[in-house]
Design a protein around this motif. Structure first.
Motif, mmCIF file in Angstrom:
data_model
loop_
_atom_site.group_PDB
_atom_site.id
_atom_site.type_symbol
_atom_site.label_atom_id
_atom_site.label_comp_id
_atom_site.label_asym_id
_atom_site.label_seq_id
_atom_site.Cartn_x
_atom_site.Cartn_y
_atom_site.Cartn_z
ATOM 1 N N ILE A 85 28.517 55.714 48.395
ATOM 2 C CA ILE A 85 27.587 54.820 47.713
ATOM 3 C C ILE A 85 28.163 53.408 47.655
ATOM 4 N N ASP A 86 29.441 53.300 47.291
ATOM 5 C CA ASP A 86 30.087 51.989 47.147
ATOM 6 C C ASP A 86 30.087 51.222 48.463
ATOM 7 N N SER A 87 30.318 51.925 49.569
ATOM 8 C CA SER A 87 30.408 51.250 50.859
ATOM 9 C C SER A 87 29.053 50.775 51.362
ATOM 10 N N SER A 88 27.964 51.368 50.846
ATOM 11 C CA SER A 88 26.629 50.995 51.320
ATOM 12 C C SER A 88 25.903 50.071 50.349
ATOM 13 N N SER A 89 26.502 49.759 49.205
ATOM 14 C CA SER A 89 25.831 48.974 48.181
ATOM 15 C C SER A 89 26.136 47.490 48.353
ATOM 16 N N GLU A 90 25.088 46.706 48.544
ATOM 17 C CA GLU A 90 25.249 45.280 48.724
ATOM 18 C C GLU A 90 24.356 44.487 47.777
ATOM 19 N N GLY A 91 23.761 45.125 46.798
ATOM 20 C CA GLY A 91 22.863 44.428 45.897
ATOM 21 C C GLY A 91 21.584 44.045 46.612
ATOM 22 N N GLY A 92 21.071 42.848 46.282
ATOM 23 C CA GLY A 92 19.854 42.390 46.934
ATOM 24 C C GLY A 92 18.611 42.794 46.175
ATOM 25 N N ALA A 93 17.467 42.681 46.858
ATOM 26 C CA ALA A 93 16.165 42.960 46.251
ATOM 27 C C ALA A 93 15.977 44.462 46.036
ATOM 28 N N PHE A 104 28.832 64.852 49.265
ATOM 29 C CA PHE A 104 28.591 63.618 48.522
ATOM 30 C C PHE A 104 29.870 63.107 47.881
ATOM 31 N N SER A 105 30.063 61.784 47.937
ATOM 32 C CA SER A 105 31.205 61.156 47.258
ATOM 33 C C SER A 105 30.806 59.754 46.831
ATOM 34 N N ALA A 106 31.446 59.256 45.779
ATOM 35 C CA ALA A 106 31.145 57.924 45.273
ATOM 36 C C ALA A 106 31.467 56.849 46.301
ATOM 37 N N ASP A 107 32.455 57.076 47.148
ATOM 38 C CA ASP A 107 32.836 56.091 48.163
ATOM 39 C C ASP A 107 31.678 55.780 49.104
ATOM 40 N N LEU A 136 25.590 50.632 38.156
ATOM 41 C CA LEU A 136 25.707 51.523 39.312
ATOM 42 C C LEU A 136 26.856 52.527 39.192
ATOM 43 N N PRO A 137 28.052 52.125 38.745
ATOM 44 C CA PRO A 137 29.121 53.137 38.606
ATOM 45 C C PRO A 137 28.735 54.296 37.683
ATOM 46 N N GLN A 138 28.056 53.986 36.588
ATOM 47 C CA GLN A 138 27.599 55.043 35.687
ATOM 48 C C GLN A 138 26.561 55.919 36.369
ATOM 49 N N GLU A 139 25.666 55.281 37.141
ATOM 50 C CA GLU A 139 24.637 56.018 37.860
ATOM 51 C C GLU A 139 25.249 56.985 38.866
ATOM 52 N N VAL A 140 26.241 56.517 39.613
ATOM 53 C CA VAL A 140 26.918 57.370 40.591
ATOM 54 C C VAL A 140 27.618 58.534 39.897
ATOM 55 N N ALA A 141 28.268 58.254 38.763
ATOM 56 C CA ALA A 141 28.952 59.311 38.016
ATOM 57 C C ALA A 141 27.959 60.371 37.536
ATOM 58 N N GLU A 142 26.775 59.932 37.102
ATOM 59 C CA GLU A 142 25.762 60.881 36.633
ATOM 60 C C GLU A 142 25.251 61.750 37.782
ATOM 61 N N VAL A 143 25.068 61.150 38.946
ATOM 62 C CA VAL A 143 24.619 61.934 40.102
ATOM 63 C C VAL A 143 25.673 62.966 40.489
#
Length: 343
Positions: A185-193, A180-183, A136-143
């Motif tokens: 994405i990080d604050s909304s990411s909880e994994g899961g299905a 848009f900011s990486a923060d 995910l960190p790489q994905e966010v950086a690419e976006v």
């Protein structure tokens, strides 16, 4: 009987009295007739007004519950042309190809334009489920890199959505170049299905709901392609994408070195939409180059809707002169389909 006997005794029968009664009755008849006519007229008017009011209320109730459906009368098709070396064709003419819509061969186009002259509506759709959290960190950086390096125009829109668990979250809408900011994405990411098909359908419906006639709709999907929980089927998700006329560029960020079932799903999503599948060795720069190359070669044609016996129309594009030309477009569309979006 007693009242009747008293009346008879009080007013005995006589020819003179009978004549008076008849005379008086004849004199009163015109007035009674006019009175009855007035009563009948008032009753008729009131009855008519009541029926009219009931009819108007019924019409209002019916009109307030009517659902108006928009049927397609013109087909708008975005496609890409390349030569035998897979290089974009820059000088394509409208007599160089024909569209096969079901069994109808279309050569008479209402319009034929270059797609790079119209505005873009781009959605970055990011998988933030458990299976891709390590990447995910790489994905966010690419976006972030895509958004910052893209040659945006004044009328272009860019949005970012992420999906995991049972949710598709709108990170920023239309103005992600500045918000848009990486923060976020990080604050909304909880994994899961992984609700991939649900997220894809919602994204396509979002684009469809705000579609503009002069816009080109693009979805850049970052995922491993492994859906684990969606209510929506793959077929339904693909139908929504085709209805939105969006091209999907599917970036495979799976961790497996071998092609998987998720890889096959990503390839199908990309191919059916007229977009491209990009392997996990493609960085943001390669993704950007592929999309921009496509935009430079993209064309848009419109033509009258041909008759068909089914709701779904399959589409192919064939060369008419140069057999080495290759064409890519969505695989079909649904006639009369409608979409709605909710978050």
């Amino acid at each position: 009987m007693i009242a009747c006997d008293r009346l008879c005794r009080l007013q005995p029968y006589s020819p003179e009295s009978t004549s008076k009664v008849r005379g008086n009755s004849l004199l009163m008849l015109p007035r009674v007739t006019r009175l009855l006519s007035s009563v009948i007229l008032v009753a008729t008017v009131m009855s008519h007004n009541l029926v009219s009011a009931q009819s108007a209320a019924s019409c209002y109730h019916e009109s307030s519950s009517l659902i108006y459906h928009h049927s397609v009368s013109e087909v708008r098709l975005v496609f890409f042309a390349s030569d035998e070396r897979n290089h974009p064709v820059s000088d394509l003419q409208k007599n160089d190809f024909a569209v096969v819509d079901d069994d109808a061969v279309i050569r008479d186009f209402r319009s034929f334009t270059r797609a790079d002259l119209i505005n873009l509506d781009v959605v970055m759709l990011m998988d933030s489920s458990e299976s891709v959290l390590p990447r995910l960190p790489q994905e966010v950086a690419e976006v972030q890199q895509l958004i910052s390096q893209w040659p945006w125009r004044a009328g272009d829109k860019v949005s970012v959505l992420s999906f995991s668990g049972m949710q598709t979250r709108l990170i920023c809408s239309e103005d992600c170049r500045s918000s848009f900011s990486a923060d976020r994405i990080d604050s909304s990411s909880e994994g899961g299905a992984t609700p991939l098909f649900d997220a894809l359908k919602k994204t396509a419906n979002l684009l469809h709901a705000r579609a503009q006639p002069d816009g080109l709709r693009v979805i850049i999907l970052f995922s491993d392609g492994d859906d684990t929980i969606s209510v929506t089927s793959l077929k339904e998700a693909l139908g929504a994408v085709q209805d939105s006329e969006a091209q999907v560029y599917a970036v495979d960020n799976g961790v497996s070195a071998r092609p998987s079932n998720g890889t096959a799903i990503l390839q199908k999503i990309a191919n059916d939409s007229g977009g491209r599948y990009l392997g996990n060795n493609h960085g943001a720069g390669n993704v950007l180059n592929n999309v921009i190359d496509d935009l430079h070669s993209a064309r848009v044609v419109t033509y009258a809707l041909p008759l068909a016996t089914t709701d779904f129309h399959s589409i192919r594009i064939l060369p008419t002169h140069n057999a080495k030309l290759q064409f890519r477009c969505r695989s079909g569309y649904y006639h009369g389909a409608s979409s709605a979006v909710t978050y």
